[in-house]
Design a protein around this motif. Sequence first.
Motif, PDB file in Angstrom:
ATOM      1  N   ILE B 238       0.803  -1.224   0.000  1.00  0.00           N
ATOM      2  CA  ILE B 238       0.000   0.000   0.000  1.00  0.00           C
ATOM      3  C   ILE B 238       0.837   1.276   0.000  1.00  0.00           C
ATOM      4  N   HIS B 240       2.679   2.290  -2.211  1.00  0.00           N
ATOM      5  CA  HIS B 240       2.732   2.874  -3.546  1.00  0.00           C
ATOM      6  C   HIS B 240       1.348   3.168  -4.114  1.00  0.00           C
ATOM      7  N   ILE B 241       0.358   3.217  -3.231  1.00  0.00           N
ATOM      8  CA  ILE B 241      -0.952   3.710  -3.631  1.00  0.00           C
ATOM      9  C   ILE B 241      -0.845   5.226  -3.774  1.00  0.00           C
ATOM     10  N   ARG B 242      -1.435   5.748  -4.850  1.00  0.00           N
ATOM     11  CA  ARG B 242      -1.398   7.186  -5.101  1.00  0.00           C
ATOM     12  C   ARG B 242      -2.316   7.928  -4.137  1.00  0.00           C
ATOM     13  N   VAL B 243      -1.797   8.946  -3.461  1.00  0.00           N
ATOM     14  CA  VAL B 243      -2.682   9.765  -2.634  1.00  0.00           C
ATOM     15  C   VAL B 243      -2.901  11.143  -3.236  1.00  0.00           C
ATOM     16  N   GLU B 245      -2.281  13.454  -7.148  1.00  0.00           N
ATOM     17  CA  GLU B 245      -1.897  13.330  -8.561  1.00  0.00           C
ATOM     18  C   GLU B 245      -0.417  13.680  -8.738  1.00  0.00           C
ATOM     19  N   ASN B 254       7.303   6.338  -9.498  1.00  0.00           N
ATOM     20  CA  ASN B 254       6.085   7.114  -9.690  1.00  0.00           C
ATOM     21  C   ASN B 254       6.084   8.360  -8.804  1.00  0.00           C
ATOM     22  N   THR B 255       5.053   9.187  -8.967  1.00  0.00           N
ATOM     23  CA  THR B 255       4.891  10.321  -8.057  1.00  0.00           C
ATOM     24  C   THR B 255       3.558  10.193  -7.347  1.00  0.00           C
ATOM     25  N   GLY B 256       3.457  10.828  -6.179  1.00  0.00           N
ATOM     26  CA  GLY B 256       2.187  10.853  -5.463  1.00  0.00           C
ATOM     27  C   GLY B 256       1.932   9.642  -4.593  1.00  0.00           C
ATOM     28  N   CYS B 257       2.921   8.706  -4.477  1.00  0.00           N
ATOM     29  CA  CYS B 257       2.741   7.514  -3.634  1.00  0.00           C
ATOM     30  C   CYS B 257       2.661   7.921  -2.163  1.00  0.00           C
TER      31      CYS B 257
END
Lengths: 400, 400
Positions: B238, B240-243, B245, B254-257
């Motif tokens: 979890i 690396h779930i995006r919170v 944008e 990625n970005t926003g994790c």
Amino acid sequence: MAHTLAGRPETATQAKVLKLLRDEGPLSRVELADRLGVSRTTMASEVSRLTELGLAEGAGPAASRGGRRSTLVDLSSDVRFVGVAIGATTVSVALTDGRLTVLGQRSVDMDVRLGPEPVLARALELTHKVLAEHGVTRPAGVGVGVPGPVDFHGGMPVSPPIMPGWDGYPVRDALARELGCPVLLDNDVNVMALGEQHSGVAKAARDFLFVKIGTGIGCGIVVDGQLYRGVDGCAGDIGHIRVEEFGPTCACGNTGCLEAFFGGAALARDALAAARGGRSPALASLLAEKGENGELTGADVAAAVAMGDPYSVQMIRDGGHRVGWVLASLVSFFNPGLIVIGGRVARLGHPLLAEIRGVVYRRSLPLATGNLPVVLSEMGDDAGVVGAAALISDAIFAAP
Amino acid sequence: MAHTLAGRPETATQAKVLKLLRDEGPLSRVELADRLGVSRTTMASEVSRLTELGLAEGAGPAASRGGRRSTLVDLSSDVRFVGVAIGATTVSVALTDGRLTVLGQRSVDMDVRLGPEPVLARALELTHKVLAEHGVTRPAGVGVGVPGPVDFHGGMPVSPPIMPGWDGYPVRDALARELGCPVLLDNDVNVMALGEQHSGVAKAARDFLFVKIGTGIGCGIVVDGQLYRGVDGCAGDIGHIRVEEFGPTCACGNTGCLEAFFGGAALARDALAAARGGRSPALASLLAEKGENGELTGADVAAAVAMGDPYSVQMIRDGGHRVGWVLASLVSFFNPGLIVIGGRVARLGHPLLAEIRGVVYRRSLPLATGNLPVVLSEMGDDAGVVGAAALISDAIFAAP
């Protein structure tokens, strides 16, 4: 009358035999013994007992494997289940045989917001019609799906946001009394997941998610071949996951829920606004055809997409994008082996699927998406009724 | 030498007996027979066999239930497990008895980024020391947790973002060769969930989530008493779930994790920036104490919070808020019976917990949060080592 209430299995082995025959069709006694790891003598006597109970019957000679010919065993051709799928705007009833093949089906448009008495009366009327058409006096059992959270053990809806009047109504027991046979109630998404597992693209999957995008949005979760309902029976309620801090107010009272942005109700709302606001000539002309006080539906948006309407295409892309973000989170959390997208809005098809896939594959852990198919359901409306029949058949074919 | 490799159970009943004794302590033969639903005669012979195998032993007379006195059965006092918890910045090794009580423990600070050879050499050194201190030549088995995704069946890390050099390294087999006993490898969060299940607040829970907030953020998922690893073994990722944008770039690319906003590494980064940028006098003075090139850690932020530093309190609130949004989604999806928050950052304690609870209770389906406790772990660093011992004990005490 041939079609009467069947007996129940008396041992765990008998239960396993019935589920194997339901899911795979006729098998020889030898195959059954091998598959379940019991002796051929034991299997012979278990099959005899199932025959006496009216649950199994012979089905001709099996293909030769050398040695003495074995006889195929099949489910009794007398076994009948009924699946009832109550949706936000429709009621469907199907009669199936023991293998959950649909023998007959009836549907009507009906708003679930009318409340339990008229909707259940209509469901019973359809059920009696289908049974009569096929000469069945009493089915082995009836499974029912409704579009809201269900207390599975209590057999009733619990605070369902889009089903006013249904909270705590004893749906299961009321129908069981009227029909004189076992009835089980679950939410429509769980039931559709069971349908996909039995007859759809999820047939070989042990751990998968079924995502329904209809009037609302929900998710059925299958873990190791079993439906996972959660501690309070409300697992899979992904329509109320927040996708943005602000946004339209949802039927649940919060803002920013996935369902308030997308799903059939949101799509209809946005389509109407676009038609009236002059942002989509295609939707405006579809609205004009409906006369005064006409409304637009997800089907109209699909029609506008087919006409190449840029605004409608963009609505689908935005919606698919948001569904994709939520699913990407769930893939990271749950690492499923398959995601099936179903429900009426899912019929928007490949533009929607492409957008969902794009986000899921880009945003989830690579290890989790390496072998993860994200596919559209191929069952259409059948997932609900077949799944409802699967729900009750699981209970009837269960170990004592 | 008393402590030698124990045998393995030979039947499913023997395996169940061992797990009951591990989790509940000494039980009488009569209680064991009743609990497992087998006859007393069968239980007597199963217990005799376990004694011959060196896995169980008598433990004095049971409390009288009327009639003939029964004798208590306990796990053999010779059974020893080792739990190894490899974290981002520490290696801990504990020796336990059969009931997973810690008999001795050793820890060192060590950066996992040094790679597998030096880290595993250090882990082996600590293991040999702890074994020697307690006169154990060979434990029954060793469980190991590492801070990254693990191919459980292959016994190796798979593309772990914060463990450079470990991808595909055969950790399990390398350690088993050196130690001459069975070894199992899993990710640190799964292992901590097992620790909480055996000895922590999750003892009575069948379906729960264990959320670790340490250098990284992850989640252990227990379904019906069993760890759920997902199809590829990477469920619970979890962090690396995006919170959002946009946001800081994450170790995953990625970005926003979630993990790029919060967790130990993000907290240390933000604390250093705040200290240097003059936004927090408290953090600036803590940094000054560390001399040139000094760095701040989550522990420093905790110290600043204790000093009443407003900037640090706000960092914790923002982080807890983001963790809360992610958990609210997972509660809607999974409907767990309990959420346990652990890991080093969780030691920030109640301000963090209050923020997480606020969002979860406000944003999840009311039905799913009605009876949902969200609590802090009380096991501290023990969850990792006890859980690692639980991991291998599950395998050693498994049916053949």
